[in-house]
Design an enzyme around this catalytic site. Structure first.
Site, PDB file in Angstrom:
ATOM      1  N   ARG A  15       0.863  -1.135  -0.034  1.00 32.85           N
ATOM      2  CA  ARG A  15      -0.218   0.031  -0.182  1.00 32.85           C
ATOM      3  C   ARG A  15       0.798   1.208  -0.003  1.00 32.85           C
ATOM      4  O   ARG A  15       2.157   1.061   0.374  1.00 32.85           O
ATOM      5  CB  ARG A  15      -0.899  -0.045   1.285  1.00 32.85           C
ATOM      6  CG  ARG A  15      -1.900  -1.084   1.138  1.00 32.85           C
ATOM      7  CD  ARG A  15      -2.963  -1.091   2.579  1.00 32.85           C
ATOM      8  NE  ARG A  15      -1.883  -1.850   3.620  1.00 32.85           N
ATOM      9  CZ  ARG A  15      -2.439  -1.679   4.934  1.00 32.85           C
ATOM     10  NH1 ARG A  15      -3.575  -1.359   5.145  1.00 32.85           N
ATOM     11  NH2 ARG A  15      -1.726  -2.441   5.764  1.00 32.85           N
ATOM     12  N   LYS A  75       1.534   2.129   7.455  1.00 35.43           N
ATOM     13  CA  LYS A  75       2.018   1.341   8.424  1.00 35.43           C
ATOM     14  C   LYS A  75       2.773   2.018   9.609  1.00 35.43           C
ATOM     15  O   LYS A  75       3.533   2.950   8.989  1.00 35.43           O
ATOM     16  CB  LYS A  75       2.594  -0.029   8.288  1.00 35.43           C
ATOM     17  CG  LYS A  75       1.685  -1.141   7.519  1.00 35.43           C
ATOM     18  CD  LYS A  75       0.520  -1.346   8.361  1.00 35.43           C
ATOM     19  CE  LYS A  75       0.823  -2.079   9.508  1.00 35.43           C
ATOM     20  NZ  LYS A  75      -0.441  -2.542  10.703  1.00 35.43           N
ATOM     21  N   TYR A  94      -1.041   4.415  10.739  1.00 33.82           N
ATOM     22  CA  TYR A  94      -1.748   3.698  11.804  1.00 33.82           C
ATOM     23  C   TYR A  94      -0.457   3.630  12.575  1.00 33.82           C
ATOM     24  O   TYR A  94       0.630   3.299  12.234  1.00 33.82           O
ATOM     25  CB  TYR A  94      -2.129   2.315  11.111  1.00 33.82           C
ATOM     26  CG  TYR A  94      -3.341   2.157  10.273  1.00 33.82           C
ATOM     27  CD1 TYR A  94      -4.496   2.448  11.056  1.00 33.82           C
ATOM     28  CD2 TYR A  94      -3.291   1.938   9.009  1.00 33.82           C
ATOM     29  CE1 TYR A  94      -5.620   2.396  10.273  1.00 33.82           C
ATOM     30  CE2 TYR A  94      -4.593   2.035   8.224  1.00 33.82           C
ATOM     31  CZ  TYR A  94      -5.698   2.154   8.759  1.00 33.82           C
ATOM     32  OH  TYR A  94      -7.067   2.069   8.279  1.00 33.82           O
ATOM     33  N   HIS A  96      -1.207   1.949  16.297  1.00 36.05           N
ATOM     34  CA  HIS A  96      -1.521   0.675  17.069  1.00 36.05           C
ATOM     35  C   HIS A  96      -0.305   0.422  18.158  1.00 36.05           C
ATOM     36  O   HIS A  96       0.192  -0.479  18.241  1.00 36.05           O
ATOM     37  CB  HIS A  96      -1.536  -0.523  16.118  1.00 36.05           C
ATOM     38  CG  HIS A  96      -2.654  -0.563  15.363  1.00 36.05           C
ATOM     39  ND1 HIS A  96      -4.009  -0.723  15.648  1.00 36.05           N
ATOM     40  CD2 HIS A  96      -2.515  -0.439  13.919  1.00 36.05           C
ATOM     41  CE1 HIS A  96      -4.775  -0.727  14.482  1.00 36.05           C
ATOM     42  NE2 HIS A  96      -4.063  -0.478  13.422  1.00 36.05           N
ATOM     43  N   GLU A 119      -6.115   5.064  13.662  1.00 41.10           N
ATOM     44  CA  GLU A 119      -6.987   4.075  14.193  1.00 41.10           C
ATOM     45  C   GLU A 119      -7.660   4.602  15.395  1.00 41.10           C
ATOM     46  O   GLU A 119      -8.738   4.052  15.900  1.00 41.10           O
ATOM     47  CB  GLU A 119      -6.386   2.857  14.809  1.00 41.10           C
ATOM     48  CG  GLU A 119      -5.458   2.894  15.830  1.00 41.10           C
ATOM     49  CD  GLU A 119      -4.069   3.545  15.516  1.00 41.10           C
ATOM     50  OE1 GLU A 119      -3.357   3.614  16.461  1.00 41.10           O
ATOM     51  OE2 GLU A 119      -3.681   3.662  14.205  1.00 41.10           O
ATOM     52  N   ASP A 199     -20.798 -11.054  20.633  1.00 41.55           N
ATOM     53  CA  ASP A 199     -20.530  -9.582  20.883  1.00 41.55           C
ATOM     54  C   ASP A 199     -21.164  -9.271  22.093  1.00 41.55           C
ATOM     55  O   ASP A 199     -22.179  -9.960  22.610  1.00 41.55           O
ATOM     56  CB  ASP A 199     -20.942  -8.392  19.893  1.00 41.55           C
ATOM     57  CG  ASP A 199     -20.603  -7.171  19.915  1.00 41.55           C
ATOM     58  OD1 ASP A 199     -19.486  -7.180  19.184  1.00 41.55           O
ATOM     59  OD2 ASP A 199     -20.795  -6.624  20.808  1.00 41.55           O
ATOM     60  N   SER A 221     -22.045 -12.332  24.121  1.00 41.39           N
ATOM     61  CA  SER A 221     -20.619 -12.891  24.428  1.00 41.39           C
ATOM     62  C   SER A 221     -20.266 -13.006  25.886  1.00 41.39           C
ATOM     63  O   SER A 221     -20.370 -11.651  26.677  1.00 41.39           O
ATOM     64  CB  SER A 221     -19.391 -12.030  23.791  1.00 41.39           C
ATOM     65  OG  SER A 221     -18.171 -12.590  23.837  1.00 41.39           O
ATOM     66  N   LEU A 241     -12.201  -5.225  19.147  1.00 44.02           N
ATOM     67  CA  LEU A 241     -11.474  -3.825  19.078  1.00 44.02           C
ATOM     68  C   LEU A 241     -11.687  -3.182  20.373  1.00 44.02           C
ATOM     69  O   LEU A 241     -12.871  -2.657  20.735  1.00 44.02           O
ATOM     70  CB  LEU A 241     -11.837  -3.076  17.888  1.00 44.02           C
ATOM     71  CG  LEU A 241     -11.173  -1.540  17.649  1.00 44.02           C
ATOM     72  CD1 LEU A 241      -9.565  -1.711  17.491  1.00 44.02           C
ATOM     73  CD2 LEU A 241     -11.798  -0.768  16.692  1.00 44.02           C
ATOM     74  N   ASP A 271      -2.896  -6.694  15.371  1.00 39.74           N
ATOM     75  CA  ASP A 271      -2.410  -5.367  15.527  1.00 39.74           C
ATOM     76  C   ASP A 271      -2.220  -4.661  16.759  1.00 39.74           C
ATOM     77  O   ASP A 271      -1.465  -3.743  17.458  1.00 39.74           O
ATOM     78  CB  ASP A 271      -3.033  -4.438  14.669  1.00 39.74           C
ATOM     79  CG  ASP A 271      -2.455  -4.219  13.227  1.00 39.74           C
ATOM     80  OD1 ASP A 271      -1.378  -4.805  12.784  1.00 39.74           O
ATOM     81  OD2 ASP A 271      -3.368  -4.019  12.236  1.00 39.74           O
ATOM     82  N   ALA A 300      -0.050  -9.366  10.511  1.00 42.67           N
ATOM     83  CA  ALA A 300      -0.467  -7.877  11.154  1.00 42.67           C
ATOM     84  C   ALA A 300      -0.884  -6.951  10.107  1.00 42.67           C
ATOM     85  O   ALA A 300      -1.390  -5.698  10.474  1.00 42.67           O
ATOM     86  CB  ALA A 300       0.788  -7.579  12.103  1.00 42.67           C
TER      87      ALA A 300
END
Length: 375
Positions: A15, A75, A94, A96, A119, A199, A221, A241, A271, A300
């Site tokens: 990317r 990244k 990003y 993380h 993110e 969830d 969940s 997440l 990630d 990742a």
């Protein structure tokens, strides 16, 4: 502002942080854009396309990093790039931070780099617009790669997710009903698998139940429902997440040991440290490993495998914010945009995102205090 777009150097990361449309928007506004040679080739964008819209093509990554006031990437910077970061530089990508090399955070603090993290850019309604497109890609890919891993030649039990008449279909558990989970479930249902989505948010489960019209089961969940569903599944997708923070470990090593040999887990949350205890980051060159005879796929940067789709999907959403930072400068941009405020993970040597500070053991300094010089 001078904006730099270096070539990504993570393993098989094709990317690129900016496409020609983004370059044109910046150059027409009077900004300078430096693009490293061949930065876009992996996404099908030759240097000539960037030159056509006013970018300067630079032969050296070192020069791009040295000259740019703001770096736009995909990244997080990795070890060879730590020394390239300039004191006070803005890096928009990003990060993380809670799930990657802690040396990166140390470097950001030491060099007083402003980390603008895709993110954690969050709208007032709680949505994460810069994370969403890659979550969509990763969710759909999770089923593709999981189905391949289930093939006997790849270490799986030899199950076809869609089955055939007279033979049971594959069973898929999706832990987390957000964007990743929804997209994974769509593909799994489309392939004909038996799908269960778990969830903790009952309103989200109601929405998912309406979306799938009974073609996927939804479960609240908890420890028991996760354990029961994981044991019975051929493919488990981790899709949990917590914005900016480490993913909770919802599938234990012991539970992995109770799955049938040849089962597969795909942890999209890798990630952020992963939501499966046996998870560890892998690469596209060596994407899988086995624990207790269960195949683990924990790449990742999954969307890097489909860069033409991923790059354009990502930059459609990141472009307006890079333009705002360039036009207004960082301080005025974040003062005018609460979503952008939430994207600032480090500023002037401080951790300015609370979940990152908590998970990494640093003091948290609210962004506005850091901007005002109170800290």
């Amino acid at each position: 502002m001078i904006v730099g777009v270096p070539k990504e150097i993570k393993t098989r990361e094709y990317r690129v942080g900016m496409v020609p449309a983004g370059v044109r928007a910046l150059t027409m506004a009077g900004h300078t854009v430096l693009v490293e040679t061949n930065a876009g080739v992996g996404s099908g964008i030759p240097d000539s396309e960037y030159q056509r819209v006013g970018a300067q093509i630079i032969n050296s990554a070192d020069e791009v990093w040295k000259r740019a006031e703001m770096i736009v990437k995909v990244k997080e910077p990795i070890a060879p790039e730590y020394e390239r970061m300039q004191p006070g530089q803005i890096v928009y990508t990003y990060f993380h931070l809670a799930g990657v090399d802690p040396e990166l955070t140390k470097t950001l603090i030491k060099k007083k780099v402003t980390a603008v993290a895709y993110e954690t850019l969050q709208l007032d309604d709680g949505s994460l617009p810069l994370l969403k497109p890659m979550s969509e890609v990763a969710g759909k890919m999770a089923i593709q790669v999981g189905a391949a891993c289930l093939e006997k030649a790849h270490g799986g039990k030899g199950i076809l997710l869609g089955g055939v008449p007279g033979v049971r279909r594959g069973r898929v558990a999706v832990i987390g009903g957000g964007v990743v989970g929804l997209c994974a479930a769509k593909v799994a249902v489309g392939m004909g698998a038996e799908v269960t989505i778990l969830d903790v948010n009952l309103e989200r489960l109601t929405y998912l139940d309406d979306v799938f019209l009974g073609r996927a089961q939804t479960l609240a969940s908890d420890t028991e429902s996760i354990a029961r569903t994981v044991r019975e599944s051929d493919l488990v997708v981790g899709a949990v997440l917590i914005p900016g923070g480490k993913a909770p470990k919802l599938v234990s090593r012991e539970l992995i040991g109770e799955m049938e040999p040849g089962s597969v887990v795909v942890d999209v949350a890798v990630d952020q440290g992963g939501c499966i205890e046996t998870c560890k980051p892998t690469t596209h060159d060596n994407p899988t490993f086995t624990v207790s005879d269960v195949v683990h796929y924990c790449v990742a940067n999954m969307p890097g495998a489909v860069p033409q789709t991923s790059t354009f999907a990502l930059t459609n959403t990141t472009r307006p914010y890079s333009r705002k930072i360039a036009d207004l400068g960082l301080v005025e941009a974040v003062k005018s945009d609460r979503a952008l405020q939430r994207a600032i993970n480090t500023y002037n040597g401080h951790i300015t995102y609370e979940a990152v500070a908590k998970d990494m053991g640093y003091d948290y300094v609210p962004l506005m205090d850091a901007l005002s010089g109170k800290k």
